[in-house]
Design a protein around this motif. Sequence first.
Motif, mmCIF file in Angstrom:
data_model
loop_
_atom_site.group_PDB
_atom_site.id
_atom_site.type_symbol
_atom_site.label_atom_id
_atom_site.label_comp_id
_atom_site.label_asym_id
_atom_site.label_seq_id
_atom_site.Cartn_x
_atom_site.Cartn_y
_atom_site.Cartn_z
ATOM 1 N N LEU A 1 -4.027 24.392 6.146
ATOM 2 C CA LEU A 1 -4.390 23.006 5.893
ATOM 3 C C LEU A 1 -3.611 22.131 6.876
ATOM 4 N N HIS A 2 -4.314 21.228 7.571
ATOM 5 C CA HIS A 2 -3.685 20.360 8.564
ATOM 6 C C HIS A 2 -3.667 18.901 8.098
ATOM 7 N N LEU A 3 -2.968 18.066 8.843
ATOM 8 C CA LEU A 3 -2.879 16.641 8.507
ATOM 9 C C LEU A 3 -4.252 16.001 8.385
ATOM 10 N N SER A 4 -5.180 16.395 9.259
ATOM 11 C CA SER A 4 -6.524 15.806 9.252
ATOM 12 C C SER A 4 -7.295 16.160 7.988
ATOM 13 N N ASP A 5 -6.843 17.156 7.237
ATOM 14 C CA ASP A 5 -7.525 17.567 6.003
ATOM 15 C C ASP A 5 -7.062 16.767 4.786
ATOM 16 N N LEU A 6 -6.000 15.986 4.933
ATOM 17 C CA LEU A 6 -5.451 15.240 3.794
ATOM 18 C C LEU A 6 -6.286 14.000 3.490
ATOM 19 N N LYS A 7 -6.414 13.695 2.208
ATOM 20 C CA LYS A 7 -7.092 12.476 1.775
ATOM 21 C C LYS A 7 -6.020 11.410 1.538
ATOM 22 N N MET A 8 -6.014 10.405 2.395
ATOM 23 C CA MET A 8 -4.992 9.378 2.328
ATOM 24 C C MET A 8 -5.464 8.169 1.520
ATOM 25 N N PRO A 9 -4.555 7.496 0.816
ATOM 26 C CA PRO A 9 -4.918 6.266 0.102
ATOM 27 C C PRO A 9 -5.376 5.199 1.090
ATOM 28 N N GLU A 10 -6.131 4.255 0.600
ATOM 29 C CA GLU A 10 -6.645 3.185 1.457
ATOM 30 C C GLU A 10 -5.492 2.377 2.060
ATOM 31 N N GLY A 11 -5.577 2.139 3.349
ATOM 32 C CA GLY A 11 -4.568 1.335 4.032
ATOM 33 C C GLY A 11 -3.372 2.114 4.535
ATOM 34 N N VAL A 12 -3.360 3.436 4.295
ATOM 35 C CA VAL A 12 -2.223 4.267 4.700
ATOM 36 C C VAL A 12 -2.625 5.143 5.883
ATOM 37 N N GLU A 13 -1.834 5.116 6.940
ATOM 38 C CA GLU A 13 -2.119 5.887 8.157
ATOM 39 C C GLU A 13 -1.025 6.931 8.400
ATOM 40 N N ASP B 1 0.800 -1.222 0.000
ATOM 41 C CA ASP B 1 0.000 0.000 0.000
ATOM 42 C C ASP B 1 0.837 1.277 0.000
ATOM 43 N N LEU B 2 2.154 1.147 -0.009
ATOM 44 C CA LEU B 2 3.016 2.329 0.077
ATOM 45 C C LEU B 2 2.852 3.216 -1.155
ATOM 46 N N PRO B 3 2.405 4.480 -0.973
ATOM 47 C CA PRO B 3 2.282 5.381 -2.126
ATOM 48 C C PRO B 3 3.611 6.052 -2.451
ATOM 49 N N GLU B 4 3.811 6.418 -3.725
ATOM 50 C CA GLU B 4 5.031 7.126 -4.112
ATOM 51 C C GLU B 4 4.997 8.556 -3.587
ATOM 52 N N PHE B 5 3.779 9.120 -3.458
ATOM 53 C CA PHE B 5 3.612 10.478 -2.938
ATOM 54 C C PHE B 5 2.182 10.658 -2.448
ATOM 55 N N ILE B 6 1.953 11.720 -1.696
ATOM 56 C CA ILE B 6 0.622 12.080 -1.220
ATOM 57 C C ILE B 6 0.218 13.393 -1.891
ATOM 58 N N THR B 7 -0.965 13.417 -2.494
ATOM 59 C CA THR B 7 -1.447 14.621 -3.165
ATOM 60 C C THR B 7 -2.151 15.536 -2.160
ATOM 61 N N VAL B 8 -1.764 16.810 -2.177
ATOM 62 C CA VAL B 8 -2.373 17.813 -1.305
ATOM 63 C C VAL B 8 -3.105 18.826 -2.182
ATOM 64 N N ASP B 9 -4.440 18.851 -2.091
ATOM 65 C CA ASP B 9 -5.259 19.734 -2.925
ATOM 66 C C ASP B 9 -5.488 21.062 -2.202
ATOM 67 N N LEU B 10 -5.025 22.158 -2.806
ATOM 68 C CA LEU B 10 -5.135 23.489 -2.198
ATOM 69 C C LEU B 10 -6.266 24.321 -2.795
ATOM 70 N N ALA B 11 -7.155 23.697 -3.567
ATOM 71 C CA ALA B 11 -8.180 24.432 -4.313
ATOM 72 C C ALA B 11 -9.080 25.290 -3.433
ATOM 73 N N ASP B 12 -9.328 24.886 -2.181
ATOM 74 C CA ASP B 12 -10.258 25.620 -1.314
ATOM 75 C C ASP B 12 -9.561 26.435 -0.227
ATOM 76 N N LEU B 13 -8.247 26.523 -0.286
ATOM 77 C CA LEU B 13 -7.506 27.203 0.783
ATOM 78 C C LEU B 13 -7.571 28.722 0.620
ATOM 79 N N ALA B 14 -8.112 29.397 1.628
ATOM 80 C CA ALA B 14 -8.247 30.859 1.591
ATOM 81 C C ALA B 14 -7.120 31.520 2.373
ATOM 82 N N ALA B 15 -6.960 32.819 2.163
ATOM 83 C CA ALA B 15 -5.921 33.581 2.865
ATOM 84 C C ALA B 15 -6.157 33.533 4.365
#
Length: 233
Positions: free
Chosen positions: A158-170, A140-154
Amino acid sequence: MQIEISAQKRTLQGKGASRRLRGSGKVPGVVYGGENPAQAIELDHNNLYHQLKLEAFHASILTMDVEGQKEPVLLRDIQMHPFKLQVLHIDFQRVDPNKKIHMKVPLHFINAEISPGVKLSGGIVSHVLTELDVSCLPKDLPEFITVDLADLAAGHTLHLSDLKMPEGVEIPALLKGENLPVATIVIPRSVAAEEAAAVVSAAEIPTTVQKKEGVAKEGEKKDAGKKEAGKKK
């Protein structure tokens, strides 16, 4: 992405042997972990140096081929020369497919240019973290984690809890209650100064108009007074 490394068993060890090995264009290393004993190895420096430039080489399950015997490994440590572009030593760890591993994987940030903080407020994205320690099974090891900033305002973060993690990754940090910041939008001083100046200018306009109106009315009163005095005479 499947990456394979070729290596040979290393019989001579010690500082002198390692120095001679490096002089011949090789890199001393070691493979350890699992049920087998640690194995000293040597690798071609040029091939290894080019592979180290690949991001995936640092955060993927690699296939180690030692004289025809292949096994999955992880890159664990690299020792570089203080000022030369030379790898001095490298360590790999064998991987058990049934046991969870801890690994640092890079963060890939997307959609920064369309985020409200950048597009509307003229802010700049500040990457607080560029890599993340994760825990998962090797498959389940991903090569990278995608962080989407589309909704981030001034002014927002964005915190760790906001990240969408792949299945099986903690994320071990979250399990410990550490909700660390990942990215935030920072407003440059020049932009903030321009906005402040615009607010001040907008606030001064009514005052200036009132002053002009007040001067006009005062002038009218004086003219009326002069006319009355002329009539009395």
